[in-house]
Structure formats: structure tokens, C-alpha cells
Write a protein that holds these residues in place. Structure first.
Motif, PDB file in Angstrom:
ATOM      1  N   ARG A   1      27.493  24.160  12.898  1.00  0.00           N
ATOM      2  CA  ARG A   1      26.548  24.216  11.627  1.00  0.00           C
ATOM      3  C   ARG A   1      25.122  24.656  12.012  1.00  0.00           C
ATOM      4  NH1 ARG A   1      27.607  19.064   9.913  1.00  0.00           N
ATOM      5  NH2 ARG A   1      29.236  19.935   8.455  1.00  0.00           N
ATOM      6  N   ASN A   2      24.397  25.528  11.099  1.00  0.00           N
ATOM      7  CA  ASN A   2      23.185  25.934  11.388  1.00  0.00           C
ATOM      8  C   ASN A   2      22.592  25.711  10.198  1.00  0.00           C
ATOM      9  OD1 ASN A   2      23.627  26.901  13.886  1.00  0.00           O
ATOM     10  ND2 ASN A   2      23.620  28.957  13.442  1.00  0.00           N
ATOM     11  N   THR A   3      21.356  25.887  10.083  1.00  0.00           N
ATOM     12  CA  THR A   3      20.250  25.603   8.971  1.00  0.00           C
ATOM     13  C   THR A   3      19.462  26.995   9.295  1.00  0.00           C
ATOM     14  OG1 THR A   3      20.545  23.489   8.171  1.00  0.00           O
ATOM     15  CG2 THR A   3      18.672  24.590   7.677  1.00  0.00           C
ATOM     16  N   GLU A   4      19.117  27.716   8.282  1.00  0.00           N
ATOM     17  CA  GLU A   4      18.262  28.981   8.456  1.00  0.00           C
ATOM     18  C   GLU A   4      17.264  29.081   7.117  1.00  0.00           C
ATOM     19  OE1 GLU A   4      20.405  32.627   8.889  1.00  0.00           O
ATOM     20  OE2 GLU A   4      21.453  31.867  10.545  1.00  0.00           O
ATOM     21  N   PHE A   5      15.853  29.290   7.659  1.00  0.00           N
ATOM     22  CA  PHE A   5      14.862  29.072   6.682  1.00  0.00           C
ATOM     23  C   PHE A   5      14.753  30.646   6.505  1.00  0.00           C
ATOM     24  CE2 PHE A   5      10.264  29.226   5.712  1.00  0.00           C
ATOM     25  CZ  PHE A   5      10.344  28.552   4.707  1.00  0.00           C
ATOM     26  N   PHE A   6      14.521  31.236   5.263  1.00  0.00           N
ATOM     27  CA  PHE A   6      14.401  32.620   5.035  1.00  0.00           C
ATOM     28  C   PHE A   6      13.002  32.739   4.325  1.00  0.00           C
ATOM     29  CE2 PHE A   6      18.953  32.465   5.444  1.00  0.00           C
ATOM     30  CZ  PHE A   6      19.248  33.550   5.878  1.00  0.00           C
ATOM     31  N   THR A   7      12.399  33.787   4.491  1.00  0.00           N
ATOM     32  CA  THR A   7      11.069  34.162   3.759  1.00  0.00           C
ATOM     33  C   THR A   7      11.266  35.494   3.525  1.00  0.00           C
ATOM     34  OG1 THR A   7       9.726  32.807   5.239  1.00  0.00           O
ATOM     35  CG2 THR A   7       8.709  34.352   3.838  1.00  0.00           C
ATOM     36  N   PHE A   8      10.912  35.758   2.055  1.00  0.00           N
ATOM     37  CA  PHE A   8      11.502  37.082   1.470  1.00  0.00           C
ATOM     38  C   PHE A   8       9.770  37.701   0.992  1.00  0.00           C
ATOM     39  CE2 PHE A   8      14.959  34.542   0.894  1.00  0.00           C
ATOM     40  CZ  PHE A   8      16.193  35.470   1.160  1.00  0.00           C
ATOM     41  N   THR A   9       9.792  39.013   1.038  1.00  0.00           N
ATOM     42  CA  THR A   9       8.861  39.761   0.421  1.00  0.00           C
ATOM     43  C   THR A   9       9.298  41.004  -0.203  1.00  0.00           C
ATOM     44  OG1 THR A   9       7.346  38.937   2.326  1.00  0.00           O
ATOM     45  CG2 THR A   9       6.673  40.994   1.355  1.00  0.00           C
ATOM     46  N   ALA A  10       8.663  41.371  -1.063  1.00  0.00           N
ATOM     47  CA  ALA A  10       9.263  42.610  -1.902  1.00  0.00           C
ATOM     48  C   ALA A  10      10.917  43.039  -1.707  1.00  0.00           C
ATOM     49  CB  ALA A  10       8.519  43.906  -1.271  1.00  0.00           C
TER      50      ALA A  10
ATOM     51  N   ILE B   1      13.306  35.101   9.365  1.00  0.00           N
ATOM     52  CA  ILE B   1      14.392  33.909   9.593  1.00  0.00           C
ATOM     53  C   ILE B   1      14.022  33.201  10.711  1.00  0.00           C
ATOM     54  CG2 ILE B   1      16.901  33.655  10.094  1.00  0.00           C
ATOM     55  CD1 ILE B   1      17.528  36.509   8.807  1.00  0.00           C
ATOM     56  N   GLU B   2      14.161  31.909  10.478  1.00  0.00           N
ATOM     57  CA  GLU B   2      13.999  30.783  11.420  1.00  0.00           C
ATOM     58  C   GLU B   2      15.466  29.931  11.398  1.00  0.00           C
ATOM     59  OE1 GLU B   2      10.582  28.301  10.763  1.00  0.00           O
ATOM     60  OE2 GLU B   2       9.386  30.078  10.397  1.00  0.00           O
ATOM     61  N   VAL B   3      16.083  30.022  12.722  1.00  0.00           N
ATOM     62  CA  VAL B   3      17.504  29.229  12.713  1.00  0.00           C
ATOM     63  C   VAL B   3      17.149  28.065  13.523  1.00  0.00           C
ATOM     64  CG1 VAL B   3      19.669  29.712  13.627  1.00  0.00           C
ATOM     65  CG2 VAL B   3      18.313  31.801  12.732  1.00  0.00           C
TER      66      VAL B   3
ATOM     67  N   THR C   1      13.395  34.014  14.616  1.00  0.00           N
ATOM     68  CA  THR C   1      13.196  32.667  15.523  1.00  0.00           C
ATOM     69  C   THR C   1      14.359  32.020  15.618  1.00  0.00           C
ATOM     70  OG1 THR C   1      10.826  32.988  15.362  1.00  0.00           O
ATOM     71  CG2 THR C   1      11.628  30.911  16.307  1.00  0.00           C
ATOM     72  N   SER C   2      14.839  31.505  16.728  1.00  0.00           N
ATOM     73  CA  SER C   2      15.837  30.653  16.940  1.00  0.00           C
ATOM     74  C   SER C   2      15.250  29.609  18.235  1.00  0.00           C
ATOM     75  CB  SER C   2      17.041  31.311  17.181  1.00  0.00           C
ATOM     76  OG  SER C   2      17.225  31.861  18.574  1.00  0.00           O
ATOM     77  N   PRO C   3      16.484  28.612  18.408  1.00  0.00           N
ATOM     78  CA  PRO C   3      15.978  28.170  19.789  1.00  0.00           C
ATOM     79  C   PRO C   3      16.009  28.889  21.202  1.00  0.00           C
ATOM     80  CG  PRO C   3      17.237  26.459  18.329  1.00  0.00           C
ATOM     81  CD  PRO C   3      17.251  27.865  17.749  1.00  0.00           C
ATOM     82  N   PHE C   4      16.641  30.029  20.944  1.00  0.00           N
ATOM     83  CA  PHE C   4      16.908  30.880  22.106  1.00  0.00           C
ATOM     84  C   PHE C   4      15.866  32.316  21.926  1.00  0.00           C
ATOM     85  CE2 PHE C   4      21.437  29.354  21.954  1.00  0.00           C
ATOM     86  CZ  PHE C   4      21.170  28.480  22.877  1.00  0.00           C
TER      87      PHE C   4
END
Length: 136
Positions: free
Chosen positions: A103-112, A118-120, A50-53
Motif C-alpha cells: 500500500r502506498n499514498t501519493e501526493f500529487f500537485t498539478f499545474t496547467a 509526486i511525493e510517494v 520524491t519517495s523514501p528512496f
């Protein structure tokens, strides 16, 4: 600033950066090397982007819409990384070969051990170290 030996990415303010687990840094050198297969392998089968676009793209659509040749990137400067369990925030400044940057900030979620989401969040653009207003 210094180059991280594990990622080849430029880092600064390292006293504030907690070294992420290996699994968090694997996609970064693959992305910078434009190695689509390694990036794909690092993403979970149910990956979402997901991102603003782009809203909640699946893995196949992410590669169709968002994958680009990274040759235009001179470097990424990692400014901060916050890791909590299987989640991480990364803020970075990307410097293009033509001198532009953003400049960007990204939020990562990890599984296994794979990137599941990824949310940008886009940030400001910079030219020659100065803020460049963007059209609204």
C-alpha cells in the motif's frame, strides 16, 4: 469493489471517493498500460518526484531510475482520493501477479493540467490479506 470505467482501476468504498477531475486520472491508465510516452506527456516539464528512496528527482532521472515494466502488476485498488484545488492524495493497494501486495499514498500537485510533483509514501506489505513485517 468495482472497476472505474474511466481508468480501469479497481475502486472500493466509493462513497468516500470524490471523482477526480479528468486530468488527475489520465496518468493512471497510461502507467498501467506501460505507455511511457503518455505518462511523460502527462508530466510537466519541471516535474519532480520524491519517495523514501529518491529525493526530488527531475523528469529524466525519474524515468531512468523509477520506470519499470508494469507487467508484474495485476491491479491497483484505489482506496481513497482526496482532491483540493490542484492537489490530490491517493492511497492505493497494489497487487502483484505473484500474490504479493503493498500500500502506498501519493501526493500529487498539478499545474496547467499536468502533474508537476509526486511525493510517494510507502506503506505496509501484505501477503494473503495479512500484514508482512518489513526489514528495518
Amino acid at each position: 469493489m468495482h472497476a472505474s470505467s474511466s481508468t480501469g482501476v479497481m475502486c472500493r468504498e466509493t462513497r468516500h471517493v470524490r471523482r477526480p477531475r479528468v486530468r488527475y486520472s489520465k496518468p493512471v491508465p497510461a502507467y498501467l498500460a506501460n505507455d511511457r510516452q503518455q505518462v511523460s506527456d502527462a508530466l510537466a516539464d519541471d516535474f519532480r518526484f520524491t519517495s523514501p528512496f529518491d529525493d526530488d528527482l527531475d523528469k529524466a532521472t525519474y524515468f531512468e531510475r523509477c520506470w519499470r515494466d508494469t507487467g508484474w502488476i495485476a491491479r491497483h485498488d484505489i482506496e481513497r482520493i482526496f482532491v483540493a484545488g490542484d492537489e490530490a492524495f491517493v492511497t492505493y493497494r497494489c497487487l502483484a501477479r505473484d500474490g504479493r501486495s503493498f500500500r502506498n499514498t501519493e501526493f500529487f500537485t498539478f499545474t496547467a493540467g499536468k502533474v508537476r510533483r509526486i511525493e510517494v509514501y510507502f506503506g505496509a506489505a501484505f501477503q494473503d490479506g495479512r500484514f508482512v513485517p518489513q526489514p528495518r
